[in-house]
Design a protein around this motif. Structure first.
Motif, short mmCIF file in Angstrom:
data_model
loop_
_atom_site.label_atom_id
_atom_site.label_comp_id
_atom_site.label_asym_id
_atom_site.label_seq_id
_atom_site.Cartn_x
_atom_site.Cartn_y
_atom_site.Cartn_z
N SER A 1 0.83 -1.21 0.00
CA SER A 1 0.00 0.00 0.00
C SER A 1 0.86 1.26 0.00
O SER A 1 0.50 2.26 -0.64
CB SER A 1 -0.94 0.00 1.20
N LYS B 1 2.08 1.74 -3.58
CA LYS B 1 0.98 2.18 -4.43
C LYS B 1 0.64 3.64 -4.20
O LYS B 1 0.43 4.40 -5.15
CB LYS B 1 -0.26 1.31 -4.17
N ASP B 2 0.60 4.05 -2.94
CA ASP B 2 0.27 5.44 -2.62
C ASP B 2 1.36 6.38 -3.14
O ASP B 2 1.06 7.47 -3.66
CB ASP B 2 0.12 5.62 -1.11
N LYS C 1 1.02 6.78 -6.86
CA LYS C 1 -0.14 7.59 -7.24
C LYS C 1 0.11 9.07 -7.00
O LYS C 1 -0.53 9.92 -7.64
CB LYS C 1 -1.38 7.15 -6.44
N HIS C 2 1.00 9.39 -6.09
CA HIS C 2 1.26 10.78 -5.75
C HIS C 2 1.82 11.53 -6.95
O HIS C 2 2.70 11.03 -7.67
CB HIS C 2 2.25 10.85 -4.58
#
Length: 580
Positions: free
Chosen positions: A513, A516-517, A520-521
């Protein structure tokens, strides 16, 4: 119309040669050139915090684009800081033009403040290294430097005193059409015929590929099928040759795995394709060897050669493949494919430690998850040391991904600066810096360059609070580790203090996670992963060769870890082996 000065002419010529940006730190005698860039919309000045970063970034840009890139340093200490990054660019054959500005011309040789002698200092890391001591040398000297960098693949250094940079450019200077790309080099017919005869006479042929196979994947696969040859690769050949390769037997060298060592040592004919593989202890001494390389000075400097072929790999194979007879005997190829699959299976059996639950986190697990989550066209920049191991074993090439590191020069602290150069080429392409805590902290000041330009580089920090590769070297040499421990802060907190997205990961269940975060940033991000400093183990039996070479094959693995998707690829290739 105002008359151009030398700096303005200098910048115009760089723009005409395709340079989009110049990396550096402004100051002193460099000021006239930087001011000329300010007034020229064709080139952007990229302000970094250390000139070593400037050279690494330019080298990475050149490797991504294949075009000329540029960097600069002010007089004395400023251009001295360029040297390490230029060594890396030069050894990576990256076309880079470096401007080493100089003290006032009237003071050269008199021990002036910040005086150095650039024409001597850069001699070993450049194809061309000269000083503009008179405006009349422009633009011929700069054009010559550009053509050396592009034509020979590597670094050219131009030093220029600040007072010369401010003088008027010559009125009737000769500006000619510039060489901006390298030609294809075709071997002579005699060499092609000799090589064809050697291939036809050999029962067991192995191909060993390096970075010179870039753009030649289809030709290598066609030739391997025709002569039923296993295909191994060096680390710099991984991104170009490992994917879509039913003949893959892995990698040889210090970080080797699979059956590449056996395939290169048990053949009748070994063909080295576009590789300047430095570890001659891994090359055979009792088989015939042919080397194909576009740089003639590389031919034969690692091993004895029975035939040296000066030529581009792609063009050489285009000429050679139709001339050789198709072989039907697959026994050697199939045996090597089975050895490769068995070797990787052995690694997997050793790798049953429930790494997804292990605390501290295993770096192998980090690399494996990273490989799964990264974009199909991601650019990975890889720090020297243990990050090289994880990249070599876990990153899956596919013909679109790029893997850049200091693979020939072996410098620490390369990953973040190279990520800066790669990201400037394309802000929309995912760029991931696989940084070790030792390398990251060495040039950590340029983490602020990501902030300054809002570069969306994702730094994945393998933080084991040690110089892991050095500890391994000490261990296999029978020495206690000493001077290798780093007392590290919470790097994610530092990132957040700088205005960057930062997260610290201490448990495996947090990893996916977090990555992934970060991906995405929209802007720069840092994922500080606390990894196990004891993730390495040494086998119960170790030879003198392994002390310096880590492993001769997967059957003698020193680095106890997995090899990612390569296991599945090896199984797939083995399923395609004809059964009796």
């Amino acid at each position: 119309m105002a008359k151009q000065n030398v700096s303005e002419q200098f910048v115009d010529i760089l723009a005409r040669a395709g340079v989009k940006r110049m990396y550096g730190v402004v100051g002193d005698s460099l000021n006239p050139v930087v001011d000329a860039i300010r007034r020229n919309s064709a080139i952007e000045w990229i302000q970094v915090r250390h000139e070593e970063t400037a050279a690494f970034a330019a080298g990475a840009e050149a490797q991504i684009t294949g075009s000329l890139a540029a960097c600069a340093g002010s007089c004395g200490p400023g251009n001295l800081h360029l040297i390490n990054g230029l060594y890396d660019a030069h050894r990576s054959m990256a076309p880079v033009l470096a401007l080493a500005s100089h003290i006032p011309s009237s003071e050269i040789g008199l021990g002036y403040f910040q005086e150095t002698h650039p024409e001597l200092l850069f001699q070993e890391c450049s194809h061309y290294n000269e000083m503009i001591s008179n405006p009349q040398q422009m633009p011929r000297l700069l054009q010559t430097a550009i053509q050396h960098a592009i034509g020979r693949g590597g670094v050219s250094v131009v030093s220029m005193p600040g007072d010369i940079a401010s003088q008027p450019a010559p009125e009737k200077s000769v500006e000619h059409a510039l060489v901006t790309s390298r030609p294809t080099v075709r071997p002579g017919d005699e060499e092609i015929e000799k090589l064809g005869r050697m291939v036809d006479e050999a029962k067991r042929v192995t191909l060993f590929c390096g970075s010179g196979t870039a753009g030649a994947h289809a030709e290598v696969m066609e030739f391997a099928e025709r002569v039923k040859a296993p295909v191994g690769h060096a680390l710099r050949g991984k991104e170009w040759i490992q994917y879509d390769n039913p003949y893959d037997v892995g990698m040889s060298g210090l970080l080797g795995y699979g059956a590449a060592y056996e395939a290169t040592n048990e053949c009748d004919l070994l063909i080295l394709l576009g590789t300047d593989f430095p570890y001659n202890a891994f090359l055979p001494s009792d088989v015939k060897i042919v080397q194909v390389d576009v740089r003639p000075e590389h031919l034969g400097r690692r091993s004895k050669l029975d035939l040296a072929v000066w030529g581009d790999v792609r063009e050489t194979l285009r000429c050679l493949t139709p001339r050789v007879r198709t072989k039907t005997d697959r026994k050697f190829l199939d045996r090597m494919l089975k050895k490769h699959a068995d070797a990787l299976e052995g690694v997997i059996k050793a790798y049953t430690r429930k790494v997804e639950k292990h605390i501290p986190i295993h770096p192998e697990y980090v690399a494996s998850v990273l490989d799964d989550l990264a974009d199909d066209d991601a650019v990975f920049t890889v720090d020297t040391g243990m990050c090289n191991v994880w990249a070599a074993r876990y990153l899956s090439p596919n013909g679109r991904r790029r893997v850049i590191g200091s693979f020939s020069h072996g410098s620490m602290a390369n990953a973040l600066p190279q990520a800066i150069g790669a990201q400037f080429v394309d802000r929309n392409r995912q760029v991931v810096s696989m940084s070790g805590d030792g390398g990251f902290t060495m040039l950590m000041g340029d983490f602020l360059t990501l902030v300054q330009y809002d570069l969306p580089v994702k730094v994945v920090l393998f933080n084991n609070s040690s110089l892991g590769m050095v500890e391994l070297e000490m261990l296999v040499a029978g020495l206690p580790s000493f001077g290798t421990t780093n007392k590290n802060p919470d790097f994610a907190a530092i990132a957040r203090a700088a205005g960057v997205y930062g997260v610290r990961v201490e448990k495996p269940k947090q990893l996916e996670s977090a990555l992934k975060d970060a991906f995405k940033h929209k802007g720069p991000a840092l994922v500080d992963v606390v990894t196990d400093p004891n993730a390495l183990s040494i086998p119960p039996k170790i030879s003198a060769e392994m002390v310096t070479g880590f492993a001769l094959s997967a059957s003698k693995i020193v680095l106890d870890g997995g090899v990612g998707r390569m296991v599945q690829m090896a199984r797939s290739n083995l399923r395609n082996v004809p059964r009796p």
